[in-house]
Motif scaffolding. Sequence first.
Motif, PDB file in Angstrom:
ATOM      1  N   SER A   1       0.876  10.239   5.562  1.00 15.63           N
ATOM      2  CA  SER A   1      -0.835   9.811   5.849  1.00 15.63           C
ATOM      3  C   SER A   1      -0.989   9.649   7.185  1.00 15.63           C
ATOM      4  O   SER A   1      -0.329  10.121   7.922  1.00 15.63           O
ATOM      5  CB  SER A   1      -0.695   8.484   4.830  1.00 15.63           C
ATOM      6  OG  SER A   1      -0.231   7.481   5.694  1.00 15.63           O
TER       7      SER A   1
ATOM      8  N   ASP B   1      -6.620   7.208   0.110  1.00 16.34           N
ATOM      9  CA  ASP B   1      -6.369   5.603  -0.194  1.00 16.34           C
ATOM     10  C   ASP B   1      -7.441   5.414  -1.294  1.00 16.34           C
ATOM     11  O   ASP B   1      -8.746   5.774  -1.357  1.00 16.34           O
ATOM     12  CB  ASP B   1      -7.038   4.985   0.972  1.00 16.34           C
ATOM     13  CG  ASP B   1      -5.881   4.724   1.999  1.00 16.34           C
ATOM     14  OD1 ASP B   1      -4.653   5.385   1.741  1.00 16.34           O
ATOM     15  OD2 ASP B   1      -5.999   4.349   3.245  1.00 16.34           O
TER      16      ASP B   1
ATOM     17  N   HIS C   1       1.327   4.478  -2.743  1.00 22.07           N
ATOM     18  CA  HIS C   1       1.076   6.054  -2.761  1.00 22.07           C
ATOM     19  C   HIS C   1       2.034   6.668  -3.446  1.00 22.07           C
ATOM     20  O   HIS C   1       1.776   7.637  -3.939  1.00 22.07           O
ATOM     21  CB  HIS C   1       1.371   6.189  -1.107  1.00 22.07           C
ATOM     22  CG  HIS C   1      -0.210   6.138  -0.508  1.00 22.07           C
ATOM     23  ND1 HIS C   1      -1.373   6.611  -1.006  1.00 22.07           N
ATOM     24  CD2 HIS C   1      -0.538   5.620   0.512  1.00 22.07           C
ATOM     25  CE1 HIS C   1      -2.349   6.642   0.040  1.00 22.07           C
ATOM     26  NE2 HIS C   1      -2.012   5.940   0.901  1.00 22.07           N
TER      27      HIS C   1
ATOM     28  N   HIS D   1       0.787  -1.210  -0.084  1.00 22.75           N
ATOM     29  CA  HIS D   1       0.005  -0.017  -0.001  1.00 22.75           C
ATOM     30  C   HIS D   1       0.817   1.241   0.303  1.00 22.75           C
ATOM     31  O   HIS D   1       0.548   2.258  -0.718  1.00 22.75           O
ATOM     32  CB  HIS D   1      -0.868  -0.194   1.241  1.00 22.75           C
ATOM     33  CG  HIS D   1      -1.589   1.059   1.418  1.00 22.75           C
ATOM     34  ND1 HIS D   1      -2.962   1.159   1.088  1.00 22.75           N
ATOM     35  CD2 HIS D   1      -1.420   2.269   2.359  1.00 22.75           C
ATOM     36  CE1 HIS D   1      -3.518   2.547   1.376  1.00 22.75           C
ATOM     37  NE2 HIS D   1      -2.600   3.054   2.121  1.00 22.75           N
TER      38      HIS D   1
HETATM   39 ZN    ZN Z   1      -2.666   5.195   2.688  1.00 20.46          ZN
END
Ligand code: ZN
Length: 366
Positions: free
Chosen positions: A151, A335, A116, A112
């Motif tokens: 984040s 996200d 980004h 993940h």
């Molecule tokens: Zn994220």
Amino acid sequence: MTLILGIESSCDETAASVVQDGCVVRSNVIASQHDLHRRYRGVVPEIASRAHLERILPVLQQAMQEARARPGELDAVAVGNRPGLIGSLIVGVSAAKAVAWSLHKPLIGIDHVTAHLYAPTLSNTAYTNALRADTESDAAPAYPALGLVVSGGHTSLYRVQSPTQVQPIGRTIDDAVGEAYDKAAVILGLGYPGGPHVDKTAQQGNPQAVRLPRSLLGKDSLDFSFSGLKTALLYAVRGKPQGRGGNTSFERSAQDLTDAQRADFAAAFQAAAIDTLIIKLSRALDQSIQQGRPAQSLIIGGGVSANSLLRQRVTDLGKDRGLKVCIPAMAYCLDNAAMIAGLAYHHWQAQQFDTLELPAIATSAR
Ligand code: ZN
Ligand code: KG4
């Protein structure tokens, strides 16, 4: 033409997307759970996983419909399988396995955080423009690049060699910057999730009205620390604490602030948080030059890359240093599954596939 279905469920967004040739977003469906978590002022893992379960199938269906893609046209199914909340990850990973298995398509597990950093490459430009994707997208970074992921869960610097090769060079030792924003919003009596509210309120305030600390750690450190800034804001807003634990009381409360004072505090917080990020980016750029491997571009990604001041300051830094700056379009900061499907294209090209044993992993692979 390569079509990849991406699935994302690592935290509190249930998302699915179809991306063509690694950069053309044919659909980007995101079911946010903010309404469910607002009253707790943070993500409650059990509520998140149950909501993913309820939403994953309609979200998948909508992503396929909006992309005008037939299941048989997909070349692979990708899923963010690490890091994140384990109960949330399991829902997306199980759905991806079921789709890949039933359609006989390859399965690709995606990190993940690395995804980004891929987000700036994405666009939903009309299909015709997208034919350029086979050559090289204008948005693609020049490598090696310096990457910053900011984040709610992560604040890390990376040396980026290619979309799939990223090496961490610094990280937060306590709070993530998005987490600090969310806590600042609670201290200032602003809404949830905090980042966008603090950003908006800060634009009405004077950042010099209050001086808050920039925690830089050691002189060469590329790590971050935001817990001191959060505590400094708490004391500045509410005065000195008296007592301990559950008996702590403060001189003032957030309700005592005028709108102008609240805006000044938000602006001072934002200035300190973003200054810290920019100082660390500059430091990392200097170190890349000293090491004889100068970064050729700057990439930012993650929810806080939606921040107005950070976008401005990173753009200015790129201009000062003569570097290409890669910032995600607003739709791809938070996200989303487009970044998962987009990055998966590079694994697909290298024929790097996973088996149906693919695990959901709570921590970062590195
Ligand atoms: Zn994220
Ligand atoms: O990437 P993301 O959607 O989820 C994680 O992987 O954590 O990031 C969410 C974080 C939240 O902490 C939110 O407050 C923050 O991004 N955020 C912002 C802004 N928009 C979202 N922080 C500062 N300024 C913003 N404009």
